[in-house]
Design a protein around this motif. Structure first.
Motif, short mmCIF file in Angstrom:
data_model
loop_
_atom_site.label_atom_id
_atom_site.label_comp_id
_atom_site.label_asym_id
_atom_site.label_seq_id
_atom_site.Cartn_x
_atom_site.Cartn_y
_atom_site.Cartn_z
N ASP A 106 34.14 0.03 -4.25
CA ASP A 106 36.02 0.05 -4.17
C ASP A 106 36.27 -1.06 -3.81
OD1 ASP A 106 36.89 0.13 -1.44
OD2 ASP A 106 36.42 2.85 -2.09
N ALA A 121 38.64 -1.24 -1.38
CA ALA A 121 39.77 -1.42 0.05
C ALA A 121 38.36 -2.51 1.21
CB ALA A 121 38.56 -0.35 1.05
N MET A 165 36.46 1.51 -7.56
CA MET A 165 37.68 3.16 -8.00
C MET A 165 39.03 2.04 -7.49
SD MET A 165 36.39 6.40 -5.94
CE MET A 165 35.66 6.05 -4.34
N LEU A 166 39.77 1.89 -7.83
CA LEU A 166 41.09 1.59 -8.08
C LEU A 166 42.35 2.26 -7.38
CD1 LEU A 166 41.24 -1.03 -11.45
CD2 LEU A 166 40.67 -1.11 -8.81
N SER A 167 43.88 2.05 -6.65
CA SER A 167 44.81 2.46 -6.25
C SER A 167 45.30 2.51 -6.89
CB SER A 167 44.93 2.05 -4.92
OG SER A 167 45.31 0.38 -4.87
N PRO A 168 46.67 3.73 -6.77
CA PRO A 168 47.70 2.78 -8.36
C PRO A 168 48.45 1.63 -7.73
CG PRO A 168 47.86 5.22 -7.46
CD PRO A 168 47.13 4.48 -6.59
N GLU A 169 48.54 1.07 -6.72
CA GLU A 169 48.93 -0.03 -6.76
C GLU A 169 48.12 -1.50 -7.02
OE1 GLU A 169 51.19 -3.29 -5.40
OE2 GLU A 169 51.69 -1.56 -5.54
N GLN A 170 46.56 -1.03 -6.65
CA GLN A 170 45.99 -2.11 -7.50
C GLN A 170 46.13 -2.39 -8.49
OE1 GLN A 170 42.62 -1.08 -4.87
NE2 GLN A 170 42.64 -1.81 -3.57
N GLU A 184 37.01 11.76 -8.69
CA GLU A 184 37.97 10.56 -8.14
C GLU A 184 38.00 9.24 -9.18
OE1 GLU A 184 36.38 9.72 -3.64
OE2 GLU A 184 34.73 10.58 -5.04
N ASP A 197 40.54 10.41 -10.94
CA ASP A 197 41.83 9.99 -10.75
C ASP A 197 41.69 8.80 -11.15
OD1 ASP A 197 41.94 11.89 -9.23
OD2 ASP A 197 41.45 11.43 -7.10
N THR A 198 40.87 7.18 -10.77
CA THR A 198 40.88 6.23 -11.45
C THR A 198 41.62 5.67 -12.58
OG1 THR A 198 39.60 4.70 -9.76
CG2 THR A 198 39.58 3.51 -11.57
N ASN A 208 44.86 6.25 -12.68
CA ASN A 208 45.53 5.32 -12.28
C ASN A 208 45.63 3.53 -13.05
OD1 ASN A 208 46.02 6.15 -10.02
ND2 ASN A 208 44.35 5.76 -8.64
#
Length: 358
Positions: free
Chosen positions: A132, A134, A163-168, A202, A205-206, A209
């Motif tokens: 990810d 992070a 993996m990505l967060s919504p903001e990324q 997971e 989820d990415t 996002n």
């Protein structure tokens, strides 16, 4: 009469295209998101030539059969990944020929993108071997600049960064990212046999996002991991249930790499590859089907059959992450002989032109 490389092939394919364009709106069924695994398995198990005939008809209803997108994939950060994907030589858990390196500087990446564009590639993909983002603020900022610059060349831009967060995902969208690759790899049931450091949910989820940020999703799988036909069907079923089908679905054939847990796996049978492509085309009619890793093991006739069955994108260039890749000159020659042309950047499918929601 059928002569490879002759005008006969091109004329036939263009005639088929014209007939399809004239009749597709009234003859095709609506794209479905409610397929059952049993229905998909029945398609997958149908007689192979019948299956290819059916998938070819679906392909011509939704796509220009003379167009193939040329994509180039570059590894911008190699090795050192903490994941335990059993097929990947970039995992730090295995002793493989792949050596870890830092994230590349911007200019070498842009030079590679310019070279790819000059050779006919219209999508440039960048991959970094990370779980990810992070703790990678400076590296991510550098990648955002790469995205902006490549998009400024008029090319489609894809990344695969873990993996990505919504903001990324939103930041990548603002930088101009066209698509994000995040493969499911296989069915939910077989997945734990391949990877234990990241769950199936997971991965989903990415993908959510990415889609929520307005970026196209590129998500497919790998054949030859030791999976069964039920697992291949399960992968197709999983993506078919998404509210919006992936914009592209890469079909990879495992390239066993020394030092990985799957180094001794037998090559996937060509029939299995062809069945997967044809079934994917029927179930995901608007999606671009990408003939990806392992393609260099197929001769020209086998590749042409994959195109007939519905594959309409390939990776081309000097390499594909850590595995071999067919070169631009080789691919352009093949396409010329079979009456195929490159798909332009940001080209629309027939469905998009008609305003049909896939």
């Amino acid at each position: 009469m059928f002569r490879v490389g002759s005008r006969t092939v091109s004329v036939y394919m263009r005639a088929a295209q014209s007939r399809s364009l004239a009749t597709h709106a009234t003859t095709r069924a609506a794209t479905r998101h409610d397929w059952t695994r049993q229905e998909i398995r029945a398609i997958y198990d149908s007689p192979l030539l019948d299956l290819v005939f059916r998938s070819a008809a679906v392909h011509r209803e939704h796509h220009d059969p003379t167009k193939i997108q040329l994509c180039t994939l570059m590894n911008i950060k190699t090795g050192g990944c903490t994941e335990d994907c059993s097929y990947c030589s970039q995992s730090s858990r295995y002793s493989t020929p792949t050596k870890a390196s830092r994230l590349l500087d911007i200019e070498p990446v842009l030079a590679a993108a310019r070279k790819a564009k000059e050779n006919g590639s219209t999508r440039f993909c960048m991959g970094a071997a990370w779980r990810d983002l992070a703790g990678r603020k400076r590296g991510f900022e550098k990648i955002l600049e790469m995205v902006r610059e490549v998009r400024g060349m008029g090319m489609e831009v894809c990344t695969t960064l873990g993996m990505l967060s919504p903001e990324q995902a939103k930041q990548l969208k603002l930088a101009g990212l066209t698509a994000y690759n995040h493969n499911l790899d296989t069915s939910r049931e077989f997945y734990p046999e391949v990877i234990t450091t990241r769950s199936y949910d997971e991965r989903l989820d990415t993908i959510s996002n990415v889609r929520d940020a307005g970026i196209s999703v590129c998500s497919g799988g790998i054949l030859g991991l030791g999976e069964s036909d039920d697992d291949r069907v399960g992968l197709i079923w999983e993506v078919s249930r998404m509210a919006e089908h992936p914009e592209s679905f890469p079909v990879n054939a495992l390239v066993p790499i020394k030092g990985t847990p799957l180094e001794d796996n037998e090559p996937v049978k060509y029939e299995t590859l062809l069945r997967t492509i044809a079934t994917s085309r029927i179930v995901l009619p608007s999606t671009i089907i990408r003939l990806a890793a392992g393609r260099q093991e197929l001769d020209e006739v086998k590749q042409a059959m994959c195109f007939m069955a519905g594959a309409n994108a390939v990776f081309t260039g000097e390499s594909m992450l850590t595995t071999p890749c067919s070169g631009w000159d080789e691919d352009k020659g093949m396409m010329r002989r079979w009456g195929l042309e490159g798909l332009e950047s940001f080209s629309q499918t027939i469905d998009e032109i008609d305003g049909i929601d896939k």
